[in-house]
Design a protein around this motif. Structure first.
Motif, PDB file in Angstrom:
ATOM      1  N   LYS A 214       0.826  -1.208   0.000  1.00  0.00           N
ATOM      2  CA  LYS A 214       0.000   0.000   0.000  1.00  0.00           C
ATOM      3  C   LYS A 214       0.861   1.259   0.000  1.00  0.00           C
TER       4      LYS A 214
ATOM      5  N   CYS B  22      -0.173  -2.455  -6.798  1.00  0.00           N
ATOM      6  CA  CYS B  22       0.110  -1.477  -5.745  1.00  0.00           C
ATOM      7  C   CYS B  22      -0.757  -0.252  -6.022  1.00  0.00           C
ATOM      8  N   GLU B  23      -1.920  -0.190  -5.431  1.00  0.00           N
ATOM      9  CA  GLU B  23      -2.920   0.816  -5.779  1.00  0.00           C
ATOM     10  C   GLU B  23      -2.479   2.233  -5.451  1.00  0.00           C
ATOM     11  N   ASN B  24      -1.671   2.412  -4.405  1.00  0.00           N
ATOM     12  CA  ASN B  24      -1.280   3.761  -3.965  1.00  0.00           C
ATOM     13  C   ASN B  24       0.052   4.215  -4.533  1.00  0.00           C
TER      14      ASN B  24
ATOM     15  N   CYS C  97      -0.984  -0.713 -11.383  1.00  0.00           N
ATOM     16  CA  CYS C  97      -0.640   0.347 -10.436  1.00  0.00           C
ATOM     17  C   CYS C  97      -1.313   1.618 -10.933  1.00  0.00           C
TER      18      CYS C  97
ATOM     19  N   THR D 275       3.338   4.364  -1.092  1.00  0.00           N
ATOM     20  CA  THR D 275       3.185   5.295  -2.217  1.00  0.00           C
ATOM     21  C   THR D 275       4.437   5.409  -3.081  1.00  0.00           C
TER      22      THR D 275
ATOM     23  N   SER E  36      -2.193   4.473  -9.772  1.00  0.00           N
ATOM     24  CA  SER E  36      -1.759   5.810  -9.367  1.00  0.00           C
ATOM     25  C   SER E  36      -0.359   6.144  -9.854  1.00  0.00           C
TER      26      SER E  36
ATOM     27  N   LYS F 205       2.815   5.841  -6.422  1.00  0.00           N
ATOM     28  CA  LYS F 205       2.861   6.985  -7.337  1.00  0.00           C
ATOM     29  C   LYS F 205       4.182   7.085  -8.086  1.00  0.00           C
TER      30      LYS F 205
END
Length: 753
Positions: A553, A576-578, A601, A555, A603, A580
């Motif tokens: 999770k 990894c959704e968050n 991913c 960033t 974001s 950046k």
């Protein structure tokens, strides 16, 4: 310790003396494999060209499928195919399953390998998953209910369905479709279990059919409603044809009449069983020494007492002829269940963890490449089969259940599957644990030399802690699908650990800092650990890490997190959704990285890594990152880039408008380029024609592409061109741009609209 070393040196000196006594020469075994002479790897559906002597059987079974059987009161008929192991029951079923006439006749086709575990809930899930893969292949999905849209999007959804919901969805899916279901390799003799599954299938469309393959006549009696099809052995003539096809290069048998005669004798001993013929033919290909052929024909194993249809002697001979390094690798495969789908990259990591992969001193081969060669050599000897190529980075295969039996017999004493009623020898080193409970724990308490523990089912924390405290020489520990909120800090005491998997743990939030003490760790798998907040700060201390898959999770993966992992060869950033940014401040790092995959991913906006530093990168896959444009490295001087990419896959990048300039740095090495689902990609660059090594180009679902660039004729190495879901581009390739691709041997375009 000094005394032990002294004893070892004494034994080595004795061996040297024996070597001199018998005038033995020191040398390295030739482990090179001629890749051009290897059998062509196939996908999981059988290639009809490799099945000999089964035309009549195929026609007979297709006739049974098409038969409307007016005297039957049932709307679903069950057709059993019965025969001894290795006869090719599965191969025949696959031939029928993929036949054009059958594909056109059934709206829905499903394939499930049952094997030993006739768990009805599991089978319902597998049937649904197979249906998703094949649903309405010929008729489209327009009529599919909205309730199944969600189902089609994610197979993981099925695993979380309750029993009632699962049953409802399966009924809804099957009730209006004429289907063909293949239940392969069935052993269940419990009629009640079959009736539970049968009741669910009977409410389907008239003329639906189920094919059951089994070695057991009792199974056929319990399940069959149509006459049983008994598969006989191949004729001597067909067996010899199969043997010649696999043991000789094309037309070569005419040059060696003596070998052909010996081969005929070998084939007679195979008793019409194709698996035995294949295995021995693959063993002898492409040897031409008569002594080697005679040693197979006259091997004493043939004289051992055999049961009718027993082909283990043929398989044992093939095993005995393996080089020692392959024998060890093959035996290790016995730890996994029958019908297990091996991922080649992970199997290589298992072997590597135990030091089974050794590079000859005079060659600078990567261990991963040596492992890959081992797998391909075992495939060439027909000990591995059902190869399925995943074009992202990997391929998978299975082991025939009789070959699995051989591996079990070979590894007995060193490898063992632990269940409640099993008996485990005290000297066992490698374990897979298929059940839980006090009986299993009691068996483990008798052991002390364990180096591998593979949990095939979820285990309590107490058992894990017991294993960590008891087995200090563990090299492999897999905790796949576990539900530990935290990992014991005692994990850091396993100083010999080289392979650790925590994949598919949905609740773990953090890893203990002690994991960073695992300085020998080579493989760390954190696949779909969706709630893992971040990697531990000291992960940079795992200096031996070569293979990393992570879901987190966090960033940003920065220089502080993974910057010192200079041994890393394989990195997969998954879901990894968050996330950046990737690799912030890591220029000049990861110089040994060969494979990089980034998947889902949403974001991610930047790789934040100068491509010029990834000079060892060979495979790059970037999929479903909707904010990523790949433009952050543009503006650099791309003329002097010396990259070594061989395979590039870009898919699901809606912000990609042009291909990145840095691709030109791989002009001399890039062999496979795949571009898909990039709706804003409007043109391919003119410099595409400079990719001199490109031999496969795949473009799919890029609707705004309308033409190929000029100069495509210069791509003389291009052997395969596939364009799907690009109607304008396909139409142009058939007309104005045809001259650009006329030299390409294999072209597949969208059908005419």
């Amino acid at each position: 310790m000094a005394h032990k070393i002294k004893d070892i040196r004494k034994r080595v000196d004795e061996i040297v003396a024996e070597k001199d006594k018998f005038n033995l020469a020191q040398g390295l075994e030739d482990r090179k494999l001629n890749m051009q002479e290897m059998r062509e790897m196939t996908h999981s559906f059988v290639d009809p060209r490799n099945v000999i002597g089964r035309d009549d059987a195929k026609k007979d079974i297709i006739h049974l499928l098409m038969d409307q059987n007016e005297n039957s009161s049932r709307n679903v008929d069950v057709i059993p195919i019965v025969g001894i192991g290795g006869l090719g029951k599965t191969a025949i079923a696959k031939l029928v399953y993929s036949d054009e006439q059958v594909v056109g006749h059934f709206q829905l086709r499903m394939w499930v390998c049952v094997s030993d575990d006739f768990n009805v809930t599991r089978l319902k899930k597998e049937i649904l998953k197979s249906a998703i893969h094949k649903i309405d292949e010929n008729f489209g999905m327009d009529g599919l209910q909205n309730s199944f849209r969600e189902l089609l999007s994610d197979k993981k959804f099925i695993d979380n369905l309750g029993v009632d919901e699962l049953q409802f969805r399966l009924r809804e899916l099957l009730k209006d479709n004429k289907f063909l279901l293949v239940l392969d390799d069935v052993w269940n003799e419990d009629r009640n279990k079959w009736m539970e599954l049968e009741d669910l299938l009977l409410g389907s469309c008239n003329e639906s059919k189920i094919i059951v393959t089994t070695r057991n006549n009792s199974v056929a009696t319990i399940m069959g409603t149509a006459p049983t099809y008994h598969l006989d052995g191949l004729s001597q003539e067909d067996c010899l044809s199969l043997f010649v096809k696999l043991a000789f290069k094309e037309g070569e048998e005419k040059q060696y009449p003596n070998l052909l005669e010996i081969g005929n004798d070998i084939v007679k001993k195979c008793k019409g069983v194709p698996l035995a013929v294949r295995t021995l033919a693959s063993l002898l290909y492409p040897k031409v020494d008569e002594l080697e052929w005679r040693s197979v024909r006259d091997n004493e194993i043939w004289h051992l007492k055999q049961n009718e249809g027993d082909i283990l002697p043929a398989l044992r001979i093939s095993y005995n002829h393996l080089p020692f390094h392959l024998k060890q690798c093959f035996a290790y495969c016995s730890l996994f269940p029958k019908d297990y789908e091996f991922k080649t990259s992970l199997l290589v990591q298992f072997w590597m963890a135990h030091g089974l992969l050794q590079s000859p001193d005079n060659e600078k081969q990567q261990l991963e490449d040596i492992g890959d060669l081992n797998i391909k050599e075992l495939m060439s000897r027909s000990l591995f089969q059902d190869v399925y190529v995943n074009y992202t980075y990997d391929y998978s295969f299975k082991i025939h259940d009789l070959v699995h039996d051989l591996a079990l017999s070979i590894a007995k004493g060193e490898c063992s599957v632990v269940a409640k009623k099993s008996s485990v020898a005290a000297e066992v080193c490698h374990l897979s644990i298929s059940e839980n409970g006090q009986e299993v724990t009691t068996q483990l308490e008798k052991l002390s030399k364990v180096q591998t523990i593979i949990f095939l089912t979820e285990q309590p924390m107490t058992l894990l802690e017991t294993c960590i405290s008891r087995f200090k020489h563990l090299r492999v520990l897999t905790l796949v699908n576990s539900s530990f909120e935290v990992l014991p800090s005692s994990i850091g005491s396993l100083k010999h650990l080289r392979y650790l998997s925590l994949s598919h743990n949905d609740i773990i939030k953090q890893l203990p800092d002690s994991i960073c003490k695992l300085h020998s760790l080579q493989t760390l798998l954190l696949v779909r650990c969706n709630n893992l907040e971040r990697l531990p700060k000291g992960i940079r201390d795992i200096i031996s890490l070569r293979f990393l898959i992570v879901t987190t999770k966090h960033t940003c993966l920065s220089e502080k997190a993974v910057g010192c992992l200079d041994s890393l060869r394989f990195l997969f950033i998954d879901r990894c959704e968050n996330l950046k940014c990737l690799f912030d401040g890591m220029e000049g790092r990861l110089t040994n990285l060969r494979t990089l995959l980034v998947n889902e991913c949403p974001s991610l906006t930047t790789l934040s890594l100068s491509i010029r530093h990834l000079t060892a990168l060979e495979t790059l896959t970037i999929m479903y990152c909707k904010e990523l444009s790949l433009m952050e490295v543009e503006g650099e001087d791309n003329q002097d880039l010396k990259l070594s990419l061989r395979k590039l896959l870009i898919s699901g990048l809606p912000k990609l408008e042009v291909l990145p300039q840095w691709l030109q740095g791989s002009a001399n090495t890039l062999q496979h380029l795949m571009i898909g689902e990039c709706e804003n990609l409007k043109a391919l660059p003119e410099w595409l024609s400079r990719l001199k090594s490109l031999h496969r180009l795949t473009i799919f679902k890029c609707p705004n592409l309308s033409s190929l660039p000029e100069g495509m004729e210069a791509l003389t190495a291009l052997k395969e061109l596939e364009i799907k879901g690009c109607p304008d581009l396909s139409r142009k390739c058939r007309e104005e741009d045809l001259h650009k691709i006329a030299h390409v041997p294999e072209i597949e375009l969208d059908d005419d609209i």
